[in-house]
Motif scaffolding. Sequence first.
Motif, PDB file in Angstrom:
ATOM      1  N   THR A  44      35.789  54.505  39.992  1.00  0.00           N
ATOM      2  CA  THR A  44      34.591  54.062  40.540  1.00  0.00           C
ATOM      3  C   THR A  44      34.000  52.766  39.923  1.00  0.00           C
ATOM      4  O   THR A  44      33.901  52.693  38.682  1.00  0.00           O
ATOM      5  CB  THR A  44      33.427  55.255  40.552  1.00  0.00           C
ATOM      6  N   TYR A  45      33.926  51.549  40.763  1.00  0.00           N
ATOM      7  CA  TYR A  45      33.336  50.486  40.078  1.00  0.00           C
ATOM      8  C   TYR A  45      31.809  50.478  40.755  1.00  0.00           C
ATOM      9  O   TYR A  45      31.684  50.794  41.864  1.00  0.00           O
ATOM     10  CB  TYR A  45      34.145  49.319  40.891  1.00  0.00           C
ATOM     11  N   ALA A  46      30.973  50.206  39.718  1.00  0.00           N
ATOM     12  CA  ALA A  46      29.623  49.960  40.192  1.00  0.00           C
ATOM     13  C   ALA A  46      29.279  48.465  40.481  1.00  0.00           C
ATOM     14  O   ALA A  46      29.678  47.840  39.461  1.00  0.00           O
ATOM     15  CB  ALA A  46      28.621  50.435  38.897  1.00  0.00           C
ATOM     16  N   ARG A  48      34.630  49.909  35.302  1.00  0.00           N
ATOM     17  CA  ARG A  48      35.278  51.268  36.104  1.00  0.00           C
ATOM     18  C   ARG A  48      34.751  52.335  35.641  1.00  0.00           C
ATOM     19  O   ARG A  48      35.404  53.300  35.734  1.00  0.00           O
ATOM     20  CB  ARG A  48      36.668  51.129  36.393  1.00  0.00           C
ATOM     21  N   LYS A  54      30.965  51.162  44.308  1.00  0.00           N
ATOM     22  CA  LYS A  54      29.761  51.915  44.544  1.00  0.00           C
ATOM     23  C   LYS A  54      28.545  50.758  44.559  1.00  0.00           C
ATOM     24  O   LYS A  54      28.595  50.096  43.507  1.00  0.00           O
ATOM     25  CB  LYS A  54      29.307  53.066  43.486  1.00  0.00           C
ATOM     26  N   SER A 104      25.153  53.944  47.080  1.00  0.00           N
ATOM     27  CA  SER A 104      24.680  55.253  46.505  1.00  0.00           C
ATOM     28  C   SER A 104      23.115  55.535  47.095  1.00  0.00           C
ATOM     29  O   SER A 104      22.780  56.724  46.927  1.00  0.00           O
ATOM     30  CB  SER A 104      24.776  54.976  45.039  1.00  0.00           C
ATOM     31  N   GLY A 132      31.689  53.719  36.680  1.00  0.00           N
ATOM     32  CA  GLY A 132      30.667  54.024  37.777  1.00  0.00           C
ATOM     33  C   GLY A 132      29.191  53.739  37.482  1.00  0.00           C
ATOM     34  O   GLY A 132      28.377  53.984  38.273  1.00  0.00           O
ATOM     35  N   THR A 141      40.199  54.883  45.018  1.00  0.00           N
ATOM     36  CA  THR A 141      39.372  53.681  44.572  1.00  0.00           C
ATOM     37  C   THR A 141      38.340  53.773  45.479  1.00  0.00           C
ATOM     38  O   THR A 141      38.226  53.605  46.490  1.00  0.00           O
ATOM     39  CB  THR A 141      40.121  52.347  45.124  1.00  0.00           C
ATOM     40  N   THR A 142      37.021  53.815  44.617  1.00  0.00           N
ATOM     41  CA  THR A 142      35.544  53.744  45.170  1.00  0.00           C
ATOM     42  C   THR A 142      34.982  52.563  44.357  1.00  0.00           C
ATOM     43  O   THR A 142      34.872  52.215  43.473  1.00  0.00           O
ATOM     44  CB  THR A 142      34.851  55.176  44.909  1.00  0.00           C
ATOM     45  N   SER A 180      34.801  60.460  45.355  1.00  0.00           N
ATOM     46  CA  SER A 180      34.750  60.854  44.269  1.00  0.00           C
ATOM     47  C   SER A 180      35.586  59.980  43.342  1.00  0.00           C
ATOM     48  O   SER A 180      36.380  59.504  43.956  1.00  0.00           O
ATOM     49  CB  SER A 180      35.054  62.332  43.730  1.00  0.00           C
ATOM     50  N   THR A 181      35.229  60.090  41.919  1.00  0.00           N
ATOM     51  CA  THR A 181      36.211  59.199  41.269  1.00  0.00           C
ATOM     52  C   THR A 181      37.463  59.512  41.390  1.00  0.00           C
ATOM     53  O   THR A 181      38.426  58.758  40.609  1.00  0.00           O
ATOM     54  CB  THR A 181      35.544  59.182  39.714  1.00  0.00           C
ATOM     55  N   ASP A 209      42.384  53.268  40.679  1.00  0.00           N
ATOM     56  CA  ASP A 209      41.590  54.603  40.946  1.00  0.00           C
ATOM     57  C   ASP A 209      40.223  54.556  40.053  1.00  0.00           C
ATOM     58  O   ASP A 209      40.590  54.465  38.837  1.00  0.00           O
ATOM     59  CB  ASP A 209      42.393  55.832  40.967  1.00  0.00           C
TER      60      ASP A 209
END
Length: 440
Positions: A168-170, A138, A213, A242, A140, A210-211, A205-206, A166
Motif C-alpha cells: 500500500t502506497y499512501a 510503501r 491509498k 480512505s 501505507g 498493488t494498492t 488490503s496490503t 505489492d
Amino acid sequence: TTAVNVADASGETQQQVNYNGGSKWHSRVGGYLKNERVILTNGDIVKSTIDGNVNDPNLNMTGWLSVGNTGEVESIAGLLATSNPKNGNRMFVNGLQGGWFTYDSDAISLTDNILFFNGWKRQLDEVVLKPEWAGAVRDGLTDDSNAFQITYNAAAKYGFSVIHADGTYAVKSPAIIDGSVNQFKFIVLKGTFRGNGINAKFFPSTNNGTTIKTFGNAFLEVKFLKYWNEAVSVQGIAVVDSVGNGDFAFRMTKGGFPNNVDDFRYNTGFIFEDVSTVGFKDSVVFRGNYRKDQGGIYNNNYFGQVTFNRFYTYEGASSIVLENATLNRFSAYDTMFFTMSSGAIVKRPNPLIPAEQNTEMHFMGQFNMCHFEDCRGMFRFDDAPATNERNFVTFIDTTREFCGLFDQNNGNPMGVFKHTDLTLVGRFDQKGYGENTIPE
C-alpha cells in the motif's frame, strides 16, 4: 575522521573510513583495521587485509587488496557522501532506493533524484522505473506523493514504464503529468491486482496486490498538449480513497487553459485493465478544451480509443465522466459499475470555462459482459440534442440491477438517456428499477 560499519557483497562486516567527508587514503596513527576500505588517488578502491596497516596503497599495496572501482553504501545519502568520485566508479546502494550506480561527472546537471543523483547514474536492466527508487516507503502511512511525482515525471521524459510493487502506497497529493513540461508519447503504469471483483465494502488490503491509498484527494492527472502526447495505460492497480470522497482517481485533461492554439490533438489509446477504484467522486474523467476551430465551433475535444478490461469501480458519484469532451470508440469488457450516486456514465460541462464555450459532447461506446448495480442510472445523458451526432451505445450480454436507463417517473435510481441510439445484443433485462419499457 569517522567510520561506519557496512557489509560487503559476501555479507562480511567491514569499516568504511571517512576522512574530511570522504574516504580518500590518508596517513593515520595506528594504521587501518582489517576490511577498512579507502579510495586511491586514481579512483580505485582497496581494502586492508590486516590490522594496523600503515602502508600507503597509492605506493605500496602490501596488506591491501584491490576491489577495483566498486564499493557499497547503505543509502543514497551514503552514495552522495562519497568523496572524490572518479568517472567510472561503481557503487552498490542497499535499501529500497538501491541498485548499481556509475559515476559520470557530465551527468551532474541531469540530477532528477531517481535515475541521476549528482553525477551518479543508476544502472538499469530494463526500461522501467519504480517509485521506491525515488524514495517511496510503501508502508501505507508515509506520504509517497513526492516519490510518485518524481517517478512519473521521469517516466514521461524518458518513455519508461512504471512498476508498482505489492503493498500500500499512501499518496496525499495528486501526481500531475504535464505535457507542456515533459513531451511524452505514452504513460504506462503497472502493478498487480489480485482482487476477485467487487463486493460489499470492498477494500483491497496490503496483501491483495498493488494498492494506492489517497486521503480525500485525487490520485493522477495527465495533461495532454500538442502532438507528442498520446496514451495512458494503467494495469493491475487498486486506487482507494480512505476517506471516501476523493476528487478523482484519474483525470485526462486535453489541452491547457486558457485557450491554446496547439491544444487540438486527438488523444487516443487509453487502457485501464485489472483496475479498481473505490471511494472517489469520479473514477475516470475525460476533460476537453474549448478551442474554436476555423468555423467558430468548439469541437476539438475528442478522446478515443478507450478500453476498460476488468475495471471495477465502487462507491462514488460517477464512474466515467465526460467534461466538455467526446468519447469515441469506448469499449468495456467484464467491467462492474457499483454504487454510483450520480450515475455510472455521466456527461457534464467543464466547470473551468463559460457555459457557451462548452462543446456538444457525444458518447460512442460498447459494453460487453458488464454489470451495472445500485447506480443513479447507467447513464446521465441529459444534454441538449446534438446538431450532427447522437450518442451510440451497444450492450452485449450486459446486466443491471437497481439502476435504470432513463428517467420515467423521477424516481430513484433513474438515469437520463436522451438522444441516444441503443443497440441490445444477447442478454439484457428489459426493465430496470422503476421502468416499464425501453425508450424508443
